[in-house]
Design an enzyme around this catalytic site. Structure first.
Site, PDB file in Angstrom:
ATOM      1  N   TYR A 152      39.265  34.263  51.956  1.00  0.00           N
ATOM      2  CA  TYR A 152      39.426  34.776  50.596  1.00  0.00           C
ATOM      3  C   TYR A 152      38.827  33.815  49.574  1.00  0.00           C
ATOM      4  O   TYR A 152      38.057  34.221  48.692  1.00  0.00           O
ATOM      5  CB  TYR A 152      40.906  34.997  50.307  1.00  0.00           C
ATOM      6  CG  TYR A 152      41.231  35.347  48.877  1.00  0.00           C
ATOM      7  CD1 TYR A 152      41.072  36.641  48.397  1.00  0.00           C
ATOM      8  CD2 TYR A 152      41.725  34.371  48.005  1.00  0.00           C
ATOM      9  CE1 TYR A 152      41.394  36.958  47.091  1.00  0.00           C
ATOM     10  CE2 TYR A 152      42.047  34.680  46.696  1.00  0.00           C
ATOM     11  CZ  TYR A 152      41.880  35.977  46.240  1.00  0.00           C
ATOM     12  OH  TYR A 152      42.200  36.294  44.941  1.00  0.00           O
ATOM     13  N   SER A 162      38.851  33.684  41.172  1.00  0.00           N
ATOM     14  CA  SER A 162      40.175  33.136  41.443  1.00  0.00           C
ATOM     15  C   SER A 162      40.182  31.635  41.194  1.00  0.00           C
ATOM     16  O   SER A 162      39.140  30.968  41.275  1.00  0.00           O
ATOM     17  CB  SER A 162      40.563  33.409  42.904  1.00  0.00           C
ATOM     18  OG  SER A 162      41.704  32.676  43.293  1.00  0.00           O
TER      19      SER A 162
END
Length: 286
Positions: A191, A178
């Site tokens: 996350y 990400s």
């Protein structure tokens, strides 16, 4: 037409993972103008989180390039069947495998089911993940931390270990990390931390596997309109999603999937340990 932020109404879902079928508007997972050229002809791909979002789009684009796919999902059966139909409409096979990737035994079973169905495995896409909105580190308890690490990074170890006996020279592994692995994200602390671990996993794993002729690379999407968003944020925050990047809009899964095609094909034959960045124009460090 690609959606813009002001066309996303406030919305939320009270389940994790969220369902793509209940999102408004629906994510765009296929570009009808994309024409496959056999780059993955008769290859077999296993895609975790392939029922929706980026995983669904990757499954469809792989099918367009001639691959058969197995998709792993938790319990979003209707979404998974929609992906299966999209793949089969393109003339390729799609195996649905339901289960919890936090369980190492299940990961091994999923790989074996893929081998039993297709006879081989050429491409492993470690894509499934979970995400939570966390205004403060005090909101993160041990149960959530254990769950998100088990889903986002431990499963990549499990699937890669299970796949290794079946991968051969020319095979590829692609991990979804990400933009948050590079920039951080204060409200997605757990996350973002797992995504940083995936980046290190990708780079570290790539080196010994080069000797086996297996290439390992990653993709680091920015804000993409997927079921992640209504379940992690919800409400008015969703309508502002994606405005923070230079392109001032969220990306669509169909704008990410070609990165996975490139990394799975011989077009990327001189790349290992690298990461592609479909993120709306954000410049990040290597």
């Amino acid at each position: 037409m690609t959606i813009t932020p002001n066309k996303i109404p406030p919305q939320s879902q009270d389940r994790q993972p969220a369902l793509e079928s209940e999102m408004t508007p629906r994510p765009e997972y296929d570009d009808p103008n994309y024409k496959g050229s056999g780059k993955l002809q008769d290859k077999v791909a296993l895609i975790t989180g392939g029922d929706s979002g980026i995983g669904r789009s990757v499954a469809v684009y792989y099918a367009k390039e001639g691959a058969d796919v197995a998709i792993v999902y938790l319990d979003e059966t209707n979404d998974a069947k929609e992906t299966q139909k999209a793949v089969e409409d393109l003339g390729r096979r799609c195996l649905l495998i339901e289960g919890d990737i936090r369980n190492e035994s299940f990961c091994h079973e999923a790989v074996q089911k893929t081998i039993d169905e297709f006879g081989k495995l050429d491409i492993l896409v470690n894509n499934a993940a979970e995400q939570y909105y966390e205004p403060s580190i005090e909101d993160i308890d041990s149960a959530r931390l254990g769950s998100i690490f088990a889903t986002n990074i431990f499963s990549m170890f499990y699937f890669t270990k299970a796949a290794m006996p079946h991968l051969k020279e020319g095979s590829t592994i692609i991990n979804t990390t990400s933009i948050n692995a590079y920039k951080g994200n204060a409200s997605l602390l757990s996350y973002s931390t797992t995504k940083g671990a995936i980046l290190a996993f990708t780079r570290s794993l790539s080196q010994p596997l080069i000797e086996k002729g297996i290439r390992v690379n990653g993709v680091a999407p920015g804000p993409i309109w997927t079921p992640f968003i209504p379940d992690a944020f919800g409400g008015d925050d969703v309508s502002n999603f994606g405005k923070q990047v230079p392109m001032q809009r969220p990306g669509q899964p169909k704008e990410v999937a070609p990165c996975f095609v490139f990394l799975a094909s011989e077009d990327s034959s001189y790349m290992a340990g690298q990461v592609l960045h479909p993120n709306g124009g954000v410049v990040v460090g290597a």
